[in-house]
Scaffold this active site. Structure first.
Site, PDB file in Angstrom:
ATOM      1  N   HIS A 257       0.854  -1.195   0.000  1.00  0.00           N
ATOM      2  CA  HIS A 257       0.000   0.000   0.000  1.00  0.00           C
ATOM      3  C   HIS A 257       0.881   1.233   0.000  1.00  0.00           C
ATOM      4  O   HIS A 257       1.934   1.246   0.645  1.00  0.00           O
ATOM      5  CB  HIS A 257      -0.921   0.011   1.232  1.00  0.00           C
ATOM      6  CG  HIS A 257      -2.067   0.962   1.104  1.00  0.00           C
ATOM      7  ND1 HIS A 257      -1.962   2.295   1.435  1.00  0.00           N
ATOM      8  CD2 HIS A 257      -3.332   0.780   0.654  1.00  0.00           C
ATOM      9  CE1 HIS A 257      -3.124   2.889   1.200  1.00  0.00           C
ATOM     10  NE2 HIS A 257      -3.974   1.992   0.720  1.00  0.00           N
ATOM     11  N   GLU A 315      -7.908  -4.711  -0.220  1.00  0.00           N
ATOM     12  CA  GLU A 315      -8.510  -5.438  -1.345  1.00  0.00           C
ATOM     13  C   GLU A 315      -8.628  -6.934  -1.082  1.00  0.00           C
ATOM     14  O   GLU A 315      -9.530  -7.594  -1.580  1.00  0.00           O
ATOM     15  CB  GLU A 315      -7.694  -5.219  -2.628  1.00  0.00           C
ATOM     16  CG  GLU A 315      -7.486  -3.779  -3.009  1.00  0.00           C
ATOM     17  CD  GLU A 315      -8.764  -3.112  -3.493  1.00  0.00           C
ATOM     18  OE1 GLU A 315      -9.809  -3.773  -3.526  1.00  0.00           O
ATOM     19  OE2 GLU A 315      -8.701  -1.923  -3.830  1.00  0.00           O
TER      20      GLU A 315
HETATM   21  N1  ACO Z   1       3.852  -7.758  -4.782  1.00  0.00           N
HETATM   22  C1  ACO Z   1       5.175  -7.805  -5.052  1.00  0.00           C
HETATM   23  N2  ACO Z   1       5.996  -6.757  -4.944  1.00  0.00           N
HETATM   24  C2  ACO Z   1       5.461  -5.597  -4.556  1.00  0.00           C
HETATM   25  C3  ACO Z   1       4.093  -5.473  -4.249  1.00  0.00           C
HETATM   26  C4  ACO Z   1       3.287  -6.613  -4.371  1.00  0.00           C
HETATM   27  N3  ACO Z   1       1.986  -6.579  -4.094  1.00  0.00           N
HETATM   28  N4  ACO Z   1       3.843  -4.202  -3.891  1.00  0.00           N
HETATM   29  C5  ACO Z   1       5.004  -3.541  -3.977  1.00  0.00           C
HETATM   30  N5  ACO Z   1       5.983  -4.380  -4.381  1.00  0.00           N
HETATM   31  C6  ACO Z   1       7.388  -4.063  -4.559  1.00  0.00           C
HETATM   32  C7  ACO Z   1       7.651  -3.284  -5.837  1.00  0.00           C
HETATM   33  O1  ACO Z   1       7.894  -4.155  -6.913  1.00  0.00           O
HETATM   34  C8  ACO Z   1       8.853  -2.492  -5.444  1.00  0.00           C
HETATM   35  O2  ACO Z   1       9.976  -3.316  -5.498  1.00  0.00           O
HETATM   36  P1  ACO Z   1      11.389  -2.761  -6.040  1.00  0.00           P
HETATM   37  O3  ACO Z   1      11.712  -1.597  -5.175  1.00  0.00           O
HETATM   38  O4  ACO Z   1      12.302  -3.926  -5.887  1.00  0.00           O
HETATM   39  O5  ACO Z   1      11.151  -2.349  -7.455  1.00  0.00           O
HETATM   40  C9  ACO Z   1       8.613  -2.157  -3.985  1.00  0.00           C
HETATM   41  O6  ACO Z   1       7.782  -3.208  -3.491  1.00  0.00           O
HETATM   42  C10 ACO Z   1       7.918  -0.830  -3.768  1.00  0.00           C
HETATM   43  O7  ACO Z   1       6.812  -0.757  -4.652  1.00  0.00           O
HETATM   44  P2  ACO Z   1       6.084   0.578  -5.083  1.00  0.00           P
HETATM   45  O8  ACO Z   1       5.281   0.310  -6.301  1.00  0.00           O
HETATM   46  O9  ACO Z   1       7.060   1.712  -5.126  1.00  0.00           O
HETATM   47  O10 ACO Z   1       5.177   0.832  -3.860  1.00  0.00           O
HETATM   48  P3  ACO Z   1       3.892   1.690  -3.873  1.00  0.00           P
HETATM   49  O11 ACO Z   1       3.735   2.181  -2.514  1.00  0.00           O
HETATM   50  O12 ACO Z   1       3.864   2.700  -4.932  1.00  0.00           O
HETATM   51  O13 ACO Z   1       2.805   0.588  -4.285  1.00  0.00           O
HETATM   52  C11 ACO Z   1       0.800  -0.519  -4.645  1.00  0.00           C
HETATM   53  C12 ACO Z   1       1.563   0.491  -3.769  1.00  0.00           C
HETATM   54  C13 ACO Z   1       0.576   0.053  -6.038  1.00  0.00           C
HETATM   55  C14 ACO Z   1      -0.557  -0.766  -3.971  1.00  0.00           C
HETATM   56  C15 ACO Z   1       1.590  -1.842  -4.725  1.00  0.00           C
HETATM   57  O14 ACO Z   1       1.870  -2.335  -3.443  1.00  0.00           O
HETATM   58  C16 ACO Z   1       0.903  -2.911  -5.574  1.00  0.00           C
HETATM   59  O15 ACO Z   1       1.027  -2.881  -6.803  1.00  0.00           O
HETATM   60  N6  ACO Z   1       0.160  -3.870  -4.934  1.00  0.00           N
HETATM   61  C17 ACO Z   1      -0.555  -4.891  -5.670  1.00  0.00           C
HETATM   62  C18 ACO Z   1      -1.880  -4.368  -6.237  1.00  0.00           C
HETATM   63  C19 ACO Z   1      -2.928  -4.108  -5.163  1.00  0.00           C
HETATM   64  O16 ACO Z   1      -3.111  -4.879  -4.227  1.00  0.00           O
HETATM   65  N7  ACO Z   1      -3.642  -2.973  -5.303  1.00  0.00           N
HETATM   66  C20 ACO Z   1      -4.666  -2.516  -4.359  1.00  0.00           C
HETATM   67  C21 ACO Z   1      -4.075  -1.505  -3.426  1.00  0.00           C
HETATM   68  S1  ACO Z   1      -5.186  -1.018  -2.148  1.00  0.00           S
HETATM   69  C22 ACO Z   1      -6.120   0.189  -2.790  1.00  0.00           C
HETATM   70  O17 ACO Z   1      -5.882   0.653  -3.858  1.00  0.00           O
HETATM   71  C23 ACO Z   1      -7.354   0.639  -2.094  1.00  0.00           C
END
Ligand code: ACO
Length: 381
Positions: A257, A315
């Site tokens: 998140h 989610e």
């Molecule tokens: N699975 C695997 N790796 C992940 C996940 C995940 N669910 N979430 C983040 N990471 C990793 C990224 O690949 C990144 O790795 P890196 O630094 O080696 O490249 C690191 O963790 C940081 O990720 P960011 O994208 O910078 O983190 P951000 O805070 O922007 O992401 C997000 C938040 C978009 C929700 C992300 O965690 C994600 O894509 N989750 C999966 C989709 C999801 O569940 N969406 C619903 C969110 S809840 C809502 O919207 C109400």
């Protein structure tokens, strides 16, 4: 380009409003709804009570609650033209969030002049009627008329299925709607505030908010989170399945998140609500599978992404809970809107009360010395 002084992409960290509606603390994993910690409120209040709390700043007395419930219940039936529009949309298999956006704009057709608080009630009362009717029309069934004797949440389930829900099902939906009712200055809430801040009307603000919620970066990914659990199918397959996904560099849906760096408090509340719902229905298999997928996923995310603190988000258990209530995946985001609308409207009231026109600046990065050329002299660039 992004280094321009004062330019903050996505307004991240910018404080653009003051609110008494909710406080999100991503470091401590805390969500306060109008003074109440989420876990204190969500599993106890009806949706009508939470809506009253957001709109009036305090929980209703019994007399106030009865009056509010009655007013909302009377407003549920849709104008004929709204139903006709939904039927036309269903014939074209328009996605539910688009149908909700189109229908939301028609809700005042039979109402005449209404002020913001009156329109707030009309729209809130009618959102479940739109979504339930559209869900049925998409499936080739006829819409079910609302039952004014049922609560807001129970009536939504009734209009979806044609059968009165159990107490456990109603409680589960109340808890879900309360859990997603407000969440700081998220994109759809900000959109609603920007629109109402021009002294536009409540309907316009809500239509704009629906448009913002529709986007996959906001309305979220409960469908894919559930698909993942179904694909895994059995607890012993979870580790190999999730490892393969992470090895391929894919993201695990329902985890991580932008704001919460510990477990999303909404996941906690919805996890408990899902457990109660599945226990009441007597089949814990899917719930148990989801629990073990969650445990494995969190452990593997710590292994593959150390230091990132990737935890379960809202989610994951939204998907499980709404599926347990018999909802089609396509209705998950519109059902989110049925809860969030009370927050959108609460923010509109705050904005109308003490807000200024929202008018940030843009830093111009284009050219400045071009000379006019007659059309016949222009060449394509
Ligand atoms: N699975 C695997 N790796 C992940 C996940 C995940 N669910 N979430 C983040 N990471 C990793 C990224 O690949 C990144 O790795 P890196 O630094 O080696 O490249 C690191 O963790 C940081 O990720 P960011 O994208 O910078 O983190 P951000 O805070 O922007 O992401 C997000 C938040 C978009 C929700 C992300 O965690 C994600 O894509 N989750 C999966 C989709 C999801 O569940 N969406 C619903 C969110 S809840 C809502 O919207 C109400």
């Amino acid at each position: 380009m992004n280094k321009q002084k004062g330019f903050i992409p996505g307004l991240e960290g910018v404080v653009a409003a003051q609110t008494r509606l909710s406080r999100v603390d991503g470091q401590r994993g805390e969500l306060i709804i109008a003074g109440y910690p989420l876990a204190e409120l969500a599993g106890k209040a009806t949706f009508e009570e939470t809506t009253f709390l957001l709109w009036h700043g305090c929980l209703p007395t019994q007399t106030e609650l009865t009056a509010f419930q009655t007013e909302l219940a009377q407003l549920r039936p849709l104008p004929g033209a709204t139903l006709t529009l939904l039927q036309a949309a269903a014939r074209k298999q328009i996605p539910p969030m688009d149908a909700l956006r189109m229908a939301a704009g028609t809700l005042s057709l039979d109402m005449g002049e209404r002020d913001a608080p009156q329109m707030a009630q009309v729209i809130t009362a009618r959102f479940p009627t739109i979504v339930a009717a559209y869900g049925r029309l998409l499936g080739g069934e006829t819409a079910v008329s609302p039952d004014p004797t049922l609560s807001h949440a129970a009536n939504y389930l009734y209009m979806l299925t044609g059968a009165a829900p159990s107490a456990a099902q109603t409680r589960a939906l109340e808890t879900y709607l309360n859990t997603v009712v407000d969440h700081g200055l998220n994109a759809s809430t900000f959109a609603a505030r920007v629109i109402i801040a021009t002294q536009s009307d409540m309907t316009s603000a809500i239509v704009g908010a629906v448009g913002a919620l529709k986007g996959p970066l906001h309305g979220g990914a409960p469908g894919p989170a559930l698909d993942m659990v179904f694909e895994i199918g059995a607890a012993e397959r979870a580790e190999s399945y999730l490892r393969e996904k992470l090895e391929r560099g894919e993201r695990l849906m329902g985890f991580g998140h932008r704001v919460y760096k510990v477990r999303d408090p909404r996941a906690e509340v919805l996890g408990i609500a899902a457990e109660r719902l599945f226990a009441a229905d007597g089949d814990m298999a899917l719930y148990s599978l989801a629990k073990s997928v969650e445990k494995t996923a969190v452990a593997l995310l710590a292994e593959y992404k150390p230091g990132r603190n990737l935890q379960t988000n809202v989610e994951f258990y939204t998907a499980l809970l709404l599926h347990g209530l018999g909802l089609e995946t396509a209705l998950f985001t519109p059902t989110f809107a049925i809860g969030r609308i009370a927050g959108w409207i609460g923010h509109c009231f705050e904005q109308l009360e003490n807000g200024r026109l929202i008018r940030p600046k843009a830093a111009y990065i284009g050219k400045t010395h071009l000379k006019w050329q007659a059309v016949e002299l222009r060449t394509s660039q």
